[in-house]
Structure formats: structure tokens, C-alpha cells
Scaffold this active site. Structure first.
Site, PDB file in Angstrom:
ATOM      1  N   SER A  18       0.827  -1.206   0.000  1.00  0.00           N
ATOM      2  CA  SER A  18       0.000   0.000   0.000  1.00  0.00           C
ATOM      3  C   SER A  18       0.863   1.258   0.000  1.00  0.00           C
ATOM      4  O   SER A  18       1.855   1.349   0.727  1.00  0.00           O
ATOM      5  CB  SER A  18      -0.891  -0.015   1.239  1.00  0.00           C
ATOM      6  OG  SER A  18      -1.703   1.125   1.268  1.00  0.00           O
TER       7      SER A  18
ATOM      8  N   CYS B  65      -0.086   3.532  10.545  1.00  0.00           N
ATOM      9  CA  CYS B  65       0.545   4.696   9.929  1.00  0.00           C
ATOM     10  C   CYS B  65       1.237   5.517  11.004  1.00  0.00           C
ATOM     11  O   CYS B  65       0.607   5.924  11.980  1.00  0.00           O
ATOM     12  CB  CYS B  65      -0.479   5.563   9.216  1.00  0.00           C
ATOM     13  SG  CYS B  65       0.276   7.077   8.597  1.00  0.00           S
TER      14      CYS B  65
ATOM     15  N   ASN C 296       4.920  -2.604   8.778  1.00  0.00           N
ATOM     16  CA  ASN C 296       4.832  -1.250   8.247  1.00  0.00           C
ATOM     17  C   ASN C 296       6.173  -0.545   8.535  1.00  0.00           C
ATOM     18  O   ASN C 296       7.124  -1.169   9.011  1.00  0.00           O
ATOM     19  CB  ASN C 296       3.659  -0.526   8.911  1.00  0.00           C
ATOM     20  CG  ASN C 296       3.075   0.557   8.024  1.00  0.00           C
ATOM     21  OD1 ASN C 296       3.810   1.314   7.391  1.00  0.00           O
ATOM     22  ND2 ASN C 296       1.760   0.651   7.979  1.00  0.00           N
ATOM     23  N   THR C 297       6.225   0.731   8.292  1.00  0.00           N
ATOM     24  CA  THR C 297       7.504   1.460   8.416  1.00  0.00           C
ATOM     25  C   THR C 297       7.938   1.647   9.872  1.00  0.00           C
ATOM     26  O   THR C 297       7.124   1.692  10.789  1.00  0.00           O
ATOM     27  CB  THR C 297       7.359   2.849   7.777  1.00  0.00           C
ATOM     28  OG1 THR C 297       6.173   3.468   8.294  1.00  0.00           O
ATOM     29  CG2 THR C 297       7.267   2.751   6.276  1.00  0.00           C
TER      30      THR C 297
ATOM     31  N   GLY D 183      11.651  -3.799   2.904  1.00  0.00           N
ATOM     32  CA  GLY D 183      12.910  -3.708   2.171  1.00  0.00           C
ATOM     33  C   GLY D 183      13.142  -4.795   1.139  1.00  0.00           C
ATOM     34  O   GLY D 183      14.277  -5.025   0.730  1.00  0.00           O
TER      35      GLY D 183
HETATM   36  C1  DHB Z   1       2.158   6.716   5.468  1.00  0.00           C
HETATM   37  C2  DHB Z   1       1.393   5.692   5.917  1.00  0.00           C
HETATM   38  C3  DHB Z   1       1.985   4.544   6.383  1.00  0.00           C
HETATM   39  O1  DHB Z   1       1.275   3.492   6.853  1.00  0.00           O
HETATM   40  C4  DHB Z   1       3.381   4.469   6.381  1.00  0.00           C
HETATM   41  O2  DHB Z   1       3.969   3.372   6.840  1.00  0.00           O
HETATM   42  C5  DHB Z   1       4.125   5.494   5.931  1.00  0.00           C
HETATM   43  C6  DHB Z   1       3.511   6.628   5.461  1.00  0.00           C
HETATM   44  C7  DHB Z   1       1.581   8.010   5.057  1.00  0.00           C
HETATM   45  O3  DHB Z   1       0.668   8.087   4.217  1.00  0.00           O
HETATM   46  O4  DHB Z   1       2.042   9.002   5.611  1.00  0.00           O
END
Ligand code: DHB
Length: 304
Positions: free
Chosen positions: A21, A130, A192-193, A244
Site C-alpha cells: 500500500s 501509519c 509497516n515502516t 525492504g
Molecule cells: C504513510 C502511511 C503509512 O502506513 C506508512 O507506513 C508510511 C507513510 C503516510 O501516508 O504518511
């Protein structure tokens, strides 16, 4: 030919390669580069109840080995998603997984109820993670009780498969994985990040307007792999590995660590064909290594 098919709950994917996504738009943007139907699945940019403009710029910064972003979930909102984005997605034969996020816990079942009346959606990915929005965001998957109750509320309104996307920014990701499993999720996607930041020294300003951001790209692969392995030891539902992944070997490592499927994310930005190259690479690797079914690889890590 090796058999690359696999199941995520009741969802059957033709191969384990999906796209993450926020790195693939609503797929139409990539139609000139690849045959979208060769992918195992497509995960859309997050959709929210109301349209969102996203965060102020600068929203992206490159670092060595990765990328910081704080985009803030900009999107057209669920109604325009249905009228403007779904008609193209519905023409595809690959699986369409719609990623959704809420500002509040109540938003999740509400948006799913709306999307459930729409044809052509195969599953939902719940963005619990996020790092860049003030309301909601990270809080939904940083607490096991909240993650379980939001998942339960979504389970109550849909029979379609639910995938909970987990944040790595927690002490014990396995506990969150167990909680969403308890709540009725069919699978998790992880991870996620990571929360990160970068500073411009001359100005002493953050390189991202929101100061901290989500960190992705090759630098996080070993971190993400360890989270997938931690989840694999703890939970009983399938894991979609992310973090990654840039080539076929990266994808294979995630499968061996316990993932049933994978998502290609940041690598889509420098090579829009990378996901298909990984599908082809997996087919070749399996044939060369006498792997008849890709599912044999999942969790096949040898410790001793
Ligand atoms: C965004 C959303 C995320 O879930 C993410 O991991 C990084 C960025 C975003 O839209 O800011």
C-alpha cells in the site's frame, strides 16, 4: 513449472508477490509498465472515510539505504475511490486488496460496511500502523486490546478476508499478532515502516516537515525479517512479509522466516517492473531448486 499458488485464509493468490500500500497508487499508474494480472495481488493506497490532503511538504527524504516519508494518508475518500478507482481495479483478474484506515476505532467498521457493498474487492488490509497521522494511526496496533477490539468490530461486518497490517514500533509484535488473530483477522501483514528521522545540519531543520517519518527500503530488511520470524513463532494465521524486499532472494528469505506471501514496497519507486521480476525469479529459483510448491518454503528455517 512449480506451483506458486497459496492461500491466505480463504483468499487464493496465484503467487506470493503482492505490492505494498502507498507504493503502487491504485494500480492503473503501473499498467503501462507491467502486466498487472501476473501479480499475486494488489494492495491499494489507503482509503479513508473522508478525502485527505495529506501532510505539508517536505514529505519525503532519501537516506543511505532507505527512504523516510510522512505523506499523511492523502486520498480521495471512500466515495470517490468507489466511483473513480474501482472501475479499473474491477477489470483485473489479480486479487484486489483494499487498504483502509480510520481516524477513530468506529471509522473501521463504517468504511468496511460501505466497501462491502462494492463488487470486485477480494480482501481488506487494515492500516493500523501509519506513523504519520495525529489521530489514530499507530495507536491502533500499538496496544493489543485496541487492536483486538477494532479487528472484532470489522469482523462483525464482513465475510471478506481481513489482513491486519502491523507496526514494528512495539516491544512485542507477537502479542499484537495474537490479539488480531483473536479478533478474527485472517492474516497479518508485517511490517509497516519504522519511525525514523533525518536532520539538515546547516539549517538544523528536520528533513521532513512533520519531523519524524516512516522509514522503509533495503535498510529495514533485517529488522523486518526478525519481526516476521517473531510473529511466525507466536501466531497461527498467515503472515504477509514486508520490509525492504528488493529482489527474489529477499522474497525467499521472508518465506523461509515464516511468510506465506510478501509485499514489494519502496523498490517499486526505482523499478516499476521489480514485482514482476520477483514473480519470474521465484518461478526460476523454485524450478532450479526442485521446489514443487512454494508453500513448502514458508517457515522452513533450519535452526540447527
Ligand atoms: C504513510 C502511511 C503509512 O502506513 C506508512 O507506513 C508510511 C507513510 C503516510 O501516508 O504518511
Amino acid at each position: 513449472m512449480s506451483d506458486l499458488t497459496l492461500k491466505i485464509g480463504r483468499l487464493v493468490l496465484a503467487n506470493p508477490v503482492t505490492v505494498a500500500s502507498g507504493t503502487f497508487g491504485y494500480a492503473e499508474e503501473f499498467a503501462d509498465f507491467i502486466d498487472l494480472n501476473q501479480l499475486g495481488g494488489i494492495i491499494t493506497k489507503t482509503v479513508t472515510l473522508e478525502p485527505r490532503p495529506g501532510n505539508p511538504p517536505p514529505r519525503i527524504a532519501e537516506t543511505s539505504g532507505g527512504m523516510l516519508n510522512s505523506i499523511g494518508l492523502p486520498n480521495v475518500g471512500v466515495q470517490k475511490f468507489i466511483t473513480d478507482k474501482m472501475p479499473f481495479l474491477r477489470t483485473l483478474t489479480t486479487k484486489i486488496i483494499v487498504n483502509v484506515a480510520g481516524k477513530s476505532a468506529e471509522d473501521y467498521p463504517e468504511i468496511i460496511r460501505i466497501l462491502d457493498a462494492v463488487e470486485g474487492i477480494d480482501a481488506y488490509e487494515l492500516n493500523y500502523s501509519c506513523p504519520n497521522v495525529k489521530e489514530g494511526g499507530l495507536s491502533f496496533s500499538a496496544n493489543a486490546h485496541v487492536a483486538e477490539s477494532v479487528t472484532k468490530s470489522v469482523r462483525a461486518v464482513t465475510n471478506r478476508p481481513i489482513i491486519a497490517k502491523l507496526t514494528p514500533n512495539v516491544t512485542a509484535i507477537g502479542e499484537i499478532g495474537l490479539a488480531v488473530e483473536q479478533g478474527g483477522a485472517d492474516a497479518v501483514s508485517a511490517v509497516n515502516t519504522f519511525v525514523g528521522m533525518a536532520i539538515d545540519i546547516p539549517s538544523r531543520r528536520p528533513k521532513i516537515a512533520m519531523v519524524t517519518a516512516g522509514y522503509s527500503g533495503p535498510a529495514i530488511k533485517p529488522l523486518a525479517l526478525a519481526k516476521v520470524y517473531e510473529l511466525y513463532k507466536k501466531i497461527h494465521i498467515p503472515i504477509i512479509g514486508i520490509g525492504g524486499i528488493c529482489d527474489t532472494n529477499d522474497a525467499i528469505e521472508f518465506l523461509i522466516a515464516g511468510a506465506a506471501a510478501i509485499q514489494v514496497g519502496t523498490a517499486n519507486f526505482w523499478d516499476p517492473c521489480i514485482s514482476i521480476k520477483i514473480v519470474e525469479g521465484l518461478q526460476t529459483w523454485c524450478r532450479q531448486n526442485h521446489i514443487q510448491k512454494i508453500t513448502e518454503l514458508t517457515g522452513s528455517l533450519k535452526i540447527k
